[in-house]
Scaffold this active site. Structure first.
Site, mmCIF file in Angstrom:
data_model
loop_
_atom_site.group_PDB
_atom_site.id
_atom_site.type_symbol
_atom_site.label_atom_id
_atom_site.label_comp_id
_atom_site.label_asym_id
_atom_site.label_seq_id
_atom_site.Cartn_x
_atom_site.Cartn_y
_atom_site.Cartn_z
ATOM 1 N N ASP A 159 0.845 -1.204 0.000
ATOM 2 C CA ASP A 159 0.000 0.000 0.000
ATOM 3 C C ASP A 159 0.879 1.253 0.000
ATOM 4 O O ASP A 159 0.603 2.222 -0.715
ATOM 5 C CB ASP A 159 -0.907 -0.018 1.232
ATOM 6 C CG ASP A 159 -1.655 -1.341 1.353
ATOM 7 O OD1 ASP A 159 -2.391 -1.680 0.421
ATOM 8 O OD2 ASP A 159 -1.465 -2.043 2.361
ATOM 9 N N HIS A 187 -4.693 -3.280 6.462
ATOM 10 C CA HIS A 187 -4.483 -3.563 5.038
ATOM 11 C C HIS A 187 -5.822 -4.019 4.459
ATOM 12 O O HIS A 187 -6.093 -5.209 4.332
ATOM 13 C CB HIS A 187 -3.413 -4.640 4.836
ATOM 14 C CG HIS A 187 -3.398 -5.140 3.414
ATOM 15 N ND1 HIS A 187 -2.987 -4.361 2.364
ATOM 16 C CD2 HIS A 187 -3.783 -6.316 2.865
ATOM 17 C CE1 HIS A 187 -3.125 -5.044 1.232
ATOM 18 N NE2 HIS A 187 -3.604 -6.229 1.512
HETATM 19 P P1 NAX Z 1 -2.103 -18.291 -4.010
HETATM 20 O O1 NAX Z 1 -3.465 -18.856 -3.815
HETATM 21 O O2 NAX Z 1 -1.477 -18.246 -5.342
HETATM 22 O O3 NAX Z 1 -1.097 -19.066 -3.047
HETATM 23 C C1 NAX Z 1 -1.378 -19.342 -1.722
HETATM 24 C C2 NAX Z 1 -0.638 -20.608 -1.358
HETATM 25 O O4 NAX Z 1 -0.788 -20.843 0.030
HETATM 26 C C3 NAX Z 1 -1.182 -21.860 -2.077
HETATM 27 O O5 NAX Z 1 -0.129 -22.512 -2.752
HETATM 28 C C4 NAX Z 1 -1.751 -22.698 -0.944
HETATM 29 O O6 NAX Z 1 -1.584 -24.087 -1.165
HETATM 30 C C5 NAX Z 1 -0.905 -22.219 0.223
HETATM 31 N N1 NAX Z 1 -1.474 -22.506 1.541
HETATM 32 C C6 NAX Z 1 -2.787 -22.511 1.903
HETATM 33 N N2 NAX Z 1 -2.885 -22.878 3.183
HETATM 34 C C7 NAX Z 1 -1.646 -23.098 3.652
HETATM 35 C C8 NAX Z 1 -1.125 -23.518 4.891
HETATM 36 N N3 NAX Z 1 -1.924 -23.807 5.930
HETATM 37 N N4 NAX Z 1 0.208 -23.652 5.021
HETATM 38 C C9 NAX Z 1 1.026 -23.391 3.987
HETATM 39 N N5 NAX Z 1 0.589 -23.007 2.771
HETATM 40 C C10 NAX Z 1 -0.727 -22.862 2.611
HETATM 41 O O7 NAX Z 1 -2.167 -16.838 -3.353
HETATM 42 P P2 NAX Z 1 -1.159 -15.605 -3.545
HETATM 43 O O8 NAX Z 1 -1.581 -14.817 -4.707
HETATM 44 O O9 NAX Z 1 0.233 -16.107 -3.471
HETATM 45 O O10 NAX Z 1 -1.518 -14.730 -2.255
HETATM 46 C C11 NAX Z 1 -1.218 -15.182 -0.938
HETATM 47 C C12 NAX Z 1 -1.885 -14.297 0.092
HETATM 48 O O11 NAX Z 1 -1.381 -12.973 0.023
HETATM 49 C C13 NAX Z 1 -3.387 -14.163 -0.051
HETATM 50 O O12 NAX Z 1 -3.977 -14.308 1.235
HETATM 51 C C14 NAX Z 1 -3.561 -12.756 -0.548
HETATM 52 O O13 NAX Z 1 -4.833 -12.230 -0.178
HETATM 53 C C15 NAX Z 1 -2.446 -12.055 0.168
HETATM 54 N N6 NAX Z 1 -2.043 -10.741 -0.346
HETATM 55 C C16 NAX Z 1 -1.666 -9.810 0.559
HETATM 56 C C17 NAX Z 1 -1.219 -8.562 0.192
HETATM 57 C C18 NAX Z 1 -0.797 -7.547 1.195
HETATM 58 O O14 NAX Z 1 -0.486 -6.424 0.772
HETATM 59 N N7 NAX Z 1 -0.739 -7.807 2.500
HETATM 60 C C19 NAX Z 1 -1.189 -8.164 -1.238
HETATM 61 C C20 NAX Z 1 -1.156 -9.323 -2.171
HETATM 62 C C21 NAX Z 1 -2.040 -10.484 -1.778
HETATM 63 O O15 NAX Z 1 -3.349 -10.204 -2.166
#
Ligand code: NAX
Length: 329
Positions: A159, A187
């Site tokens: 952000d 956020h």
């Molecule tokens: P993806 O869905 O591509 O990847 C997430 C990964 O986490 C998957 O491979 C899944 O298998 C794994 N996972 C799920 N549960 C798990 C667990 N218990 N232990 C270990 N791994 C696990 O998502 P991606 O685009 O990489 O985004 C990840 C997260 O970042 C999301 O929650 C998203 O909302 C968040 N974000 C946060 C941002 C921020 O500024 N704070 C911005 C970007 C993003 O939106």
């Protein structure tokens, strides 16, 4: 030679993980002279994909990369961890209520917090990226009573970076000209990007935008706050490389310090500063030095800012009540 730093990345097979791991292994997280060992945590069905990413990391022959472990067990993943990047989270799916979302993420961040508590290195630093990031960080922190609370942080650096670029474009300057910008609060869409303390090429940012309060409230703030949705709309997928970049920035700044006369934004446990209830993980203006951070004190908060900070902090307080009611903290 230096001992390698153990860096754990959860959700390593996801899209942010893919944009993040290569940069960590190449030295951009901690420095070009710091060897790293990677620990990748994934859920069982995604282990194979994580192995594929690890094969590619091998194929880069990064001189600083001294090992990669892949596991679906948080206790193994956080064993001796110095830096933990908690990226994997349960996304909100259609029709999901906020309570369900918080509960599903509690099922991830509570055991991870406990695993950090029981296994991580004494100097562990945690950045939560997975959403809802602030409250997930709170859940993990509550499950890690033996780790100093301030080691749990949530990412608002994306952000912050988004706000820098929007302000640079508006003022015809570059991001390097901008100092002391702040993201306050959660956020989420309620976050408040604050330019009232900022300067653009040494001049107050509010003057640099011609005192245009309407631009602030009608364009700047919503553009920054809704940028994630705009990226999804344009790209057909959520921010990944920019999120990974912000995670790198967050940890790099935490470890290496902010520049003199400048600060950054981090979601950190509140000490009550600026009327933010103690313990909430809220974004603040912070300076960093020698691996520690401090909230910038003594800033004058205008009425315009106060109302917006309060609204975002109220949302954080509600989220905390909700996870309390669910027994997650
Ligand atoms: P993806 O869905 O591509 O990847 C997430 C990964 O986490 C998957 O491979 C899944 O298998 C794994 N996972 C799920 N549960 C798990 C667990 N218990 N232990 C270990 N791994 C696990 O998502 P991606 O685009 O990489 O985004 C990840 C997260 O970042 C999301 O929650 C998203 O909302 C968040 N974000 C946060 C941002 C921020 O500024 N704070 C911005 C970007 C993003 O939106």
């Amino acid at each position: 030679t230096r001992t390698p730093v153990n860096v754990t990345v959860t959700g390593a097979a996801g899209q942010i993980g893919y944009a993040l791991l290569f940069r960590i292994a190449s030295g951009q997280l901690l420095g070009a002279d710091v060897p790293v060992k990677l620990r990748l945590l994934e859920i069982t069905p995604a282990l194979k994909a994580a192995e594929g990413t690890a094969m590619e990391l091998d194929d880069c022959a990064f001189p600083l990369l001294q090992g990669i472990d892949i596991t679906d067990d948080p206790n193994v993943a956080f064993d001796g961890t110095n830096v933990g990047l908690l990226v994997g989270a349960r996304p909100r799916t259609k029709g999901m209520e906020r309570g369900d979302l918080l509960e599903a993420n509690g099922g991830i961040f509570k055991p991870q917090g406990k695993a950090i508590n029981d296994n991580a290195a004494d100097d562990v630093k945690i950045l939560v990226v997975g959403n809802p990031a602030n409250t997930n960080a709170l859940i993990a922190q509550a499950a890690a009573p033996d780790v100093p609370a301030e080691r749990f942080t949530a990412m608002t650096r994306l952000d912050h970076n988004r706000a820098l670029t929007q302000l640079a474009k508006k003022t015809g300057s570059t991001v390097a000209d901008i100092k002391r910008l702040t993201i306050w609060g959660n956020h989420s869409a309620t976050q408040y990007p604050d330019i009232f303390q900022a300067s653009v090429a040494g001049k107050p940012a509010f003057d640099a935008i011609g005192g245009d309060e309407k631009w602030l409230s009608d364009e700047f703030i919503p553009t920054v706050a809704k940028r994630g949705a705009a990226i999804i709309e344009a790209r057909g997928a959520s921010s990944a490389a920019s999120a990974a970049n912000a995670a790198i920035d967050h940890v790099h700044t935490w470890v290496n310090g902010t520049a003199e006369g400048d600060w950054t934004s981090m979601g950190i446990p509140s000490d009550g500063s600026y009327g933010v209830p103690e313990g909430l993980i809220s974004s603040f203006p912070v300076t960093t030095k020698n691996g520690t951070y401090e909230i910038v004190q003594g800033l004058e908060i205008s009425e315009f800012s106060r109302a917006r900070i309060d609204a975002s902090v109220a949302e954080l307080a509600e989220e905390r009540e909700a996870v309390r009611a669910l027994g997650l903290i």
